[in-house]
Design an enzyme around this catalytic site. Structure first.
Site, PDB file in Angstrom:
ATOM      1  N   ASN A 245       0.850  -1.195   0.000  1.00 24.16           N
ATOM      2  CA  ASN A 245       0.000   0.000   0.000  1.00 24.16           C
ATOM      3  C   ASN A 245       0.886   1.244   0.000  1.00 24.16           C
ATOM      4  O   ASN A 245       1.726   1.408   0.889  1.00 24.16           O
ATOM      5  CB  ASN A 245      -0.897  -0.052   1.251  1.00 24.16           C
ATOM      6  CG  ASN A 245      -1.820   1.139   1.348  1.00 24.16           C
ATOM      7  OD1 ASN A 245      -1.397   2.272   1.127  1.00 24.16           O
ATOM      8  ND2 ASN A 245      -3.069   0.907   1.689  1.00 24.16           N
TER       9      ASN A 245
ATOM     10  N   HIS B 219       0.962   6.261   1.878  1.00 24.78           N
ATOM     11  CA  HIS B 219       1.690   7.224   2.708  1.00 24.78           C
ATOM     12  C   HIS B 219       2.896   7.840   2.012  1.00 24.78           C
ATOM     13  O   HIS B 219       3.493   8.781   2.529  1.00 24.78           O
ATOM     14  CB  HIS B 219       1.993   6.613   4.071  1.00 24.78           C
ATOM     15  CG  HIS B 219       0.694   6.339   4.782  1.00 24.78           C
ATOM     16  ND1 HIS B 219      -0.200   7.349   5.079  1.00 24.78           N
ATOM     17  CD2 HIS B 219       0.092   5.182   5.133  1.00 24.78           C
ATOM     18  CE1 HIS B 219      -1.287   6.815   5.633  1.00 24.78           C
ATOM     19  NE2 HIS B 219      -1.132   5.503   5.666  1.00 24.78           N
TER      20      HIS B 219
ATOM     21  N   HIS C 200      -5.604   3.716  -1.668  1.00 22.93           N
ATOM     22  CA  HIS C 200      -6.924   4.096  -1.142  1.00 22.93           C
ATOM     23  C   HIS C 200      -7.201   5.539  -1.545  1.00 22.93           C
ATOM     24  O   HIS C 200      -6.530   6.461  -1.079  1.00 22.93           O
ATOM     25  CB  HIS C 200      -6.886   3.950   0.390  1.00 22.93           C
ATOM     26  CG  HIS C 200      -8.177   4.239   1.076  1.00 22.93           C
ATOM     27  ND1 HIS C 200      -8.328   4.114   2.433  1.00 22.93           N
ATOM     28  CD2 HIS C 200      -9.387   4.653   0.612  1.00 22.93           C
ATOM     29  CE1 HIS C 200      -9.563   4.426   2.777  1.00 22.93           C
ATOM     30  NE2 HIS C 200     -10.220   4.769   1.690  1.00 22.93           N
TER      31      HIS C 200
ATOM     32  N   ARG D 226      -9.266   8.264  -0.773  1.00 23.99           N
ATOM     33  CA  ARG D 226     -10.233   8.669   0.255  1.00 23.99           C
ATOM     34  C   ARG D 226     -11.106   9.790  -0.271  1.00 23.99           C
ATOM     35  O   ARG D 226     -10.687  10.563  -1.148  1.00 23.99           O
ATOM     36  CB  ARG D 226      -9.508   9.118   1.524  1.00 23.99           C
ATOM     37  CG  ARG D 226      -8.754   7.993   2.226  1.00 23.99           C
ATOM     38  CD  ARG D 226      -8.223   8.459   3.572  1.00 23.99           C
ATOM     39  NE  ARG D 226      -9.281   8.590   4.535  1.00 23.99           N
ATOM     40  CZ  ARG D 226      -9.564   7.704   5.504  1.00 23.99           C
ATOM     41  NH1 ARG D 226      -8.819   6.621   5.651  1.00 23.99           N
ATOM     42  NH2 ARG D 226     -10.561   7.914   6.328  1.00 23.99           N
TER      43      ARG D 226
ATOM     44  N   ARG E 189      -6.935  12.953   1.084  1.00 19.65           N
ATOM     45  CA  ARG E 189      -5.834  13.400   1.952  1.00 19.65           C
ATOM     46  C   ARG E 189      -4.482  12.825   1.530  1.00 19.65           C
ATOM     47  O   ARG E 189      -3.457  13.371   1.879  1.00 19.65           O
ATOM     48  CB  ARG E 189      -6.126  13.073   3.416  1.00 19.65           C
ATOM     49  CG  ARG E 189      -6.056  11.605   3.742  1.00 19.65           C
ATOM     50  CD  ARG E 189      -6.202  11.354   5.211  1.00 19.65           C
ATOM     51  NE  ARG E 189      -7.548  11.586   5.686  1.00 19.65           N
ATOM     52  CZ  ARG E 189      -8.076  10.979   6.755  1.00 19.65           C
ATOM     53  NH1 ARG E 189      -7.336  10.144   7.460  1.00 19.65           N
ATOM     54  NH2 ARG E 189      -9.309  11.207   7.127  1.00 19.65           N
TER      55      ARG E 189
ATOM     56  N   GLU F  66      -8.723   0.690  -3.176  1.00 25.64           N
ATOM     57  CA  GLU F  66      -9.538   0.764  -1.949  1.00 25.64           C
ATOM     58  C   GLU F  66     -10.414   2.001  -2.004  1.00 25.64           C
ATOM     59  O   GLU F  66      -9.930   3.091  -2.334  1.00 25.64           O
ATOM     60  CB  GLU F  66      -8.630   0.903  -0.727  1.00 25.64           C
ATOM     61  CG  GLU F  66      -8.098  -0.372  -0.212  1.00 25.64           C
ATOM     62  CD  GLU F  66      -7.304  -0.130   1.065  1.00 25.64           C
ATOM     63  OE1 GLU F  66      -7.527   0.876   1.760  1.00 25.64           O
ATOM     64  OE2 GLU F  66      -6.446  -0.958   1.344  1.00 25.64           O
TER      65      GLU F  66
ATOM     66  N   THR G  19      -8.348   3.662   8.598  1.00 24.43           N
ATOM     67  CA  THR G  19      -9.586   2.881   8.558  1.00 24.43           C
ATOM     68  C   THR G  19      -9.717   2.113   9.870  1.00 24.43           C
ATOM     69  O   THR G  19      -8.989   1.164  10.116  1.00 24.43           O
ATOM     70  CB  THR G  19      -9.552   1.915   7.354  1.00 24.43           C
ATOM     71  OG1 THR G  19      -9.134   2.652   6.211  1.00 24.43           O
ATOM     72  CG2 THR G  19     -10.918   1.311   7.108  1.00 24.43           C
TER      73      THR G  19
ATOM     74  N   GLU H 177     -11.275  -9.174   3.210  1.00 25.99           N
ATOM     75  CA  GLU H 177      -9.991  -8.819   3.828  1.00 25.99           C
ATOM     76  C   GLU H 177     -10.252  -8.626   5.312  1.00 25.99           C
ATOM     77  O   GLU H 177     -11.077  -7.788   5.705  1.00 25.99           O
ATOM     78  CB  GLU H 177      -9.420  -7.548   3.200  1.00 25.99           C
ATOM     79  CG  GLU H 177      -8.083  -7.182   3.852  1.00 25.99           C
ATOM     80  CD  GLU H 177      -7.248  -6.180   3.070  1.00 25.99           C
ATOM     81  OE1 GLU H 177      -7.349  -6.156   1.823  1.00 25.99           O
ATOM     82  OE2 GLU H 177      -6.488  -5.439   3.709  1.00 25.99           O
TER      83      GLU H 177
ATOM     84  N   HIS I 123      -3.694  -4.403   7.842  1.00 24.91           N
ATOM     85  CA  HIS I 123      -3.789  -3.201   8.667  1.00 24.91           C
ATOM     86  C   HIS I 123      -2.860  -3.299   9.861  1.00 24.91           C
ATOM     87  O   HIS I 123      -2.982  -4.207  10.680  1.00 24.91           O
ATOM     88  CB  HIS I 123      -5.209  -2.895   9.155  1.00 24.91           C
ATOM     89  CG  HIS I 123      -5.410  -1.411   9.334  1.00 24.91           C
ATOM     90  ND1 HIS I 123      -4.912  -0.726  10.394  1.00 24.91           N
ATOM     91  CD2 HIS I 123      -5.996  -0.488   8.531  1.00 24.91           C
ATOM     92  CE1 HIS I 123      -5.198   0.558  10.255  1.00 24.91           C
ATOM     93  NE2 HIS I 123      -5.845   0.732   9.132  1.00 24.91           N
TER      94      HIS I 123
HETATM   95  N1  PXP Z   1      -5.959  -3.063   4.117  1.00 26.63           N
HETATM   96  C1  PXP Z   1      -6.898  -2.105   4.146  1.00 26.63           C
HETATM   97  C2  PXP Z   1      -8.286  -2.452   3.718  1.00 26.63           C
HETATM   98  C3  PXP Z   1      -6.590  -0.789   4.562  1.00 26.63           C
HETATM   99  O1  PXP Z   1      -7.550   0.155   4.601  1.00 26.63           O
HETATM  100  C4  PXP Z   1      -5.259  -0.485   4.896  1.00 26.63           C
HETATM  101  C5  PXP Z   1      -4.888   0.909   5.287  1.00 26.63           C
HETATM  102  O2  PXP Z   1      -5.147   1.780   4.250  1.00 26.63           O
HETATM  103  C6  PXP Z   1      -4.305  -1.512   4.822  1.00 26.63           C
HETATM  104  C7  PXP Z   1      -4.686  -2.792   4.454  1.00 26.63           C
HETATM  105  C8  PXP Z   1      -2.859  -1.269   5.140  1.00 26.63           C
HETATM  106  O3  PXP Z   1      -2.713  -0.892   6.465  1.00 26.63           O
HETATM  107  P1  PXP Z   1      -1.323  -0.327   6.957  1.00 26.63           P
HETATM  108  O4  PXP Z   1      -1.049   0.917   6.173  1.00 26.63           O
HETATM  109  O5  PXP Z   1      -1.544  -0.071   8.405  1.00 26.63           O
HETATM  110  O6  PXP Z   1      -0.297  -1.398   6.698  1.00 26.63           O
END
Ligand code: PXP
Length: 248
Positions: A7, A10, A43, A45, A49, A70, A101, A151, A194
């Site tokens: 992901n 960030h 994602h 949003r 952001r 996402e 999330t 998930e 997550h």
């Molecule tokens: N899976 C989903 C559905 C999420 O919303 C997120 C965070 O955007 C992640 C995985 C990844 O989480 P993290 O950034 O904490 O590793």
């Protein structure tokens, strides 16, 4: 095989902090591909952001590995998904005031609307994934409305581990393992994610029904110190060791 989806949200968070074009999430995604990511997750949003509409367009165009898009279950996001037809669409709950999330979807409370919402996405060829906790009622509902994937939210498990609440953490892990078993028995593909880190990924990766982990914030954080490629390769190593039963 357990796939790793990286992901890159960030990377966009850092970019947006200065309103500059860098660091570019697409560059991070291409680097992640090179380092062995099996997919890229982003994602979009509602408040934009981090990831932008243009990021999604560029990712959809340039990636060789599958894009896991996402999004919240809104008409605006559905139209964007239908325009790009990503490999996968992961529906997540979204609250503007949250930092990330915070919980899973309540499919049971919103079953018929979600069933109608995902139908066109399925017809467009995207694999629909629903981000939920391990509550068996939510897993049953995901199967009923025709999702391809669930998930499972590992955030509580990771928080309990960080807080040193080991009994509660172990109970949460058992719930995730039971949830994965139930989901697989209903024909769902099972993903998780997550909050995962090098320290917490092992016991999750060892759950045999899991097909994919999605990991972002920790990998991007770690890449400040080691670079993105080494961070991804180390995460894969932890996952593979756990799968082979040798711990992480
Ligand atoms: N899976 C989903 C559905 C999420 O919303 C997120 C965070 O955007 C992640 C995985 C990844 O989480 P993290 O950034 O904490 O590793």
């Amino acid at each position: 095989m357990l796939r790793l989806g990286v992901n890159i949200d960030h990377v966009a968070t850092v970019r947006n902090a200065r309103g500059s074009p860098w660091p570019d999430p697409l560059r991070a995604a291409l680097l992640a591909e090179e380092a062995g990511a099996d997919g890229i997750t982003a994602h979009l949003r509602e408040d934009r952001r981090h990831i932008s509409d243009d990021d999604i367009a560029r990712l959809a165009e340039a990636l060789r590995v599958p894009l896991n898009f996402e999004m919240a279950a809104t008409a605006e996001m559905q139209a964007i998904a239908l325009r790009h037809r990503p490999h996968a669409v992961c529906i997540v709950p979204e609250k503007r005031e949250e930092r990330t999330t915070e919980g899973g979807l309540d499919i049971v409370a919103d079953e018929s609307r979600l069933a109608d919402f995902i139908a066109p996405l399925r017809e467009a060829g995207s694999r629909v994934s629903l981000f939920i906790g391990h509550d068996p009622r939510q897993i049953d509902a995901a199967a009923r409305i025709g999702a391809a994937v669930v998930e499972l939210h590992t955030g509580s498990y990771c928080d309990l581990d960080t807080e040193g609440r080991h009994a509660a953490r172990d109970a949460e892990l058992a719930g995730l393992a039971d949830g994965a078993r139930l989901a697989a028995s209903l024909g769902l593909e099972v993903h998780a994610g997550h909050g995962l880190t090098f320290d917490t990924v092992g016991p999750i990766a060892a759950i045999p029904e899991l097909a994919e982990l999605n990991i972002g914030h920790f990998l991007i954080s770690e890449s400040i110190f080691t670079g993105l490629g080494p961070a991804i390769r180390e995460m894969r190593r932890c996952m593979e060791l756990a799968r082979r039963g040798t711990g992480s």
